[in-house]
Enzyme design. Structure first.
Site, PDB file in Angstrom:
ATOM      1  N   ASP A 159       0.800  -1.221   0.000  1.00 19.75           N
ATOM      2  CA  ASP A 159       0.000   0.000   0.000  1.00 19.75           C
ATOM      3  C   ASP A 159       0.836   1.276   0.000  1.00 19.75           C
ATOM      4  OD1 ASP A 159       0.925  -0.540   2.559  1.00 19.75           O
ATOM      5  OD2 ASP A 159      -1.045  -0.952   3.386  1.00 19.75           O
ATOM      6  N   ASP A 206      -7.331  -2.607  14.480  1.00 18.87           N
ATOM      7  CA  ASP A 206      -8.741  -2.843  14.122  1.00 18.87           C
ATOM      8  C   ASP A 206      -8.910  -4.074  13.223  1.00 18.87           C
ATOM      9  OD1 ASP A 206      -7.747  -1.977  11.688  1.00 18.87           O
ATOM     10  OD2 ASP A 206      -9.154  -0.310  11.447  1.00 18.87           O
ATOM     11  N   HIS A 260      -7.185  -4.709  10.379  1.00 14.41           N
ATOM     12  CA  HIS A 260      -6.939  -4.543   8.942  1.00 14.41           C
ATOM     13  C   HIS A 260      -5.652  -5.237   8.503  1.00 14.41           C
ATOM     14  CE1 HIS A 260      -4.669  -0.560   9.856  1.00 14.41           C
ATOM     15  NE2 HIS A 260      -3.772  -1.430   9.453  1.00 14.41           N
ATOM     16  N   GLU A 291      -9.856  -1.965   5.640  1.00 10.55           N
ATOM     17  CA  GLU A 291     -10.432  -1.685   6.948  1.00 10.55           C
ATOM     18  C   GLU A 291     -11.670  -2.555   7.194  1.00 10.55           C
ATOM     19  OE1 GLU A 291      -8.710  -0.072   8.882  1.00 10.55           O
ATOM     20  OE2 GLU A 291      -7.931   1.806   8.099  1.00 10.55           O
TER      21      GLU A 291
END
Ligand code: F6R
Length: 260
Positions: A67, A136, A138, A143
């Site tokens: 990313d 979280d 991811h 997400e």
């Protein structure tokens, strides 16, 4: 999933470095999927050290990063391209043409994402996909709520991720809100995935990833469907696992079977 639990950050980094270095020695043309963030730093340091000792050769390897922040170019110190140059690329003999990081300044990001997918396919797919995990749940920047079949695309960062990643910026306001990320479907196409996690702040996400239900609310849980994923975590990140003792016993038994 193959779960490996080690004492601390140093040990998980060594374990992962050993797997990647063995893979690269076996197949010098390995296609690596790479991650940034705090977690893989020590792993990269170890790979660089091995390269400098003359024990590792990256000259035929290819890489694709997971990313990049939209709006940040390679000169920006917070960009993932900059991170990769600093921690790996500038120290080893990878050919510039074989290095791929999504372009945060691409004039047409959607088109760029499609092109990125095409380049991965053209390289023959990813052999080893290295992953960290967000608090979280991811992976990449996929997400909670992401499609489990998503492909490389432009994504919006969750508030939790913006807060977590603000430690690399002067303030939370400076963290870009969008990124280009390989999708979960793209990650699932890799022949082998190696996920690293360290620290108690990752323990809940790690528990959901390994033992929770497979669901879009924990994107990393998609790895439960991957045929060859190794999760390497330290004791702190493993502290919420219900079957911790079983994973330790399983690894011990496997080793006995392999080496005795
Ligand atoms: C980074 C990436 C992210 C990180 C994750 C964990 O390229 O794709 O999914 O792996 O946010 O980050 P750290 O290692 O900083 O805790």
């Amino acid at each position: 999933m193959n779960v490996i639990i080690r004492a601390d950050y140093e040990e998980i980094s060594r374990e992962a470095a050993n797997i990647i270095s063995a893979g690269l020695k076996e197949n010098p043309k390995t296609v690596l999927g790479l991650a940034t963030g705090g977690t893989p730093k020590e792993l990269y340091r170890r790979l660089v050290k091995e390269y400098k000792k003359g024990e590792l050769d990256f000259s035929q390897a290819t890489s694709f990063n997971l990313d990049e922040y939209v709006g940040l170019g390679s000169e920006n110190k917070q960009s993932y391209r900059y991170f990769m140059e600093k921690h790996l690329f500038s120290h080893v003999n990878m050919k510039t043409g074989n290095i791929h990081v999504p372009d945060g300044l691409a004039p047409d990001p959607q088109l760029h994402c499609m092109e990125y997918e095409r380049m991965i396919a053209k390289a023959g797919g990813i052999d080893f996909q290295l992953l960290g995990i967000g608090s979280d749940g991811h992976i990449g920047f996929n997400e909670p709520g992401s499609s489990l079949a998503s492909r490389t695309g432009v994504v919006v960062l969750a508030r939790e991720t913006i807060r977590d990643n603000s430690r690399f910026f002067d303030s939370e306001d400076q963290v870009p809100r969008m990124a280009i990320s390989m999708g979960l479907g793209t990650i699932m196409d890799a022949r082998k995935c190696i996920m690293l996690a360290s620290g108690e702040n990752k323990a809940e996400a790690v528990r959901k990833c390994i033992e929770g239900p497979l669901c879009a609310m924990t994107p990393a849980s998609v790895l439960q469907m991957h045929p060859d994923t190794t999760v390497i975590i330290d004791e702190a990140a493993a502290c919420k696992l219900e079957r911790r003792d079983y994973y330790l016993w399983l690894e011990k038994t496997r080793r006995k079977l392999l080496y005795n």
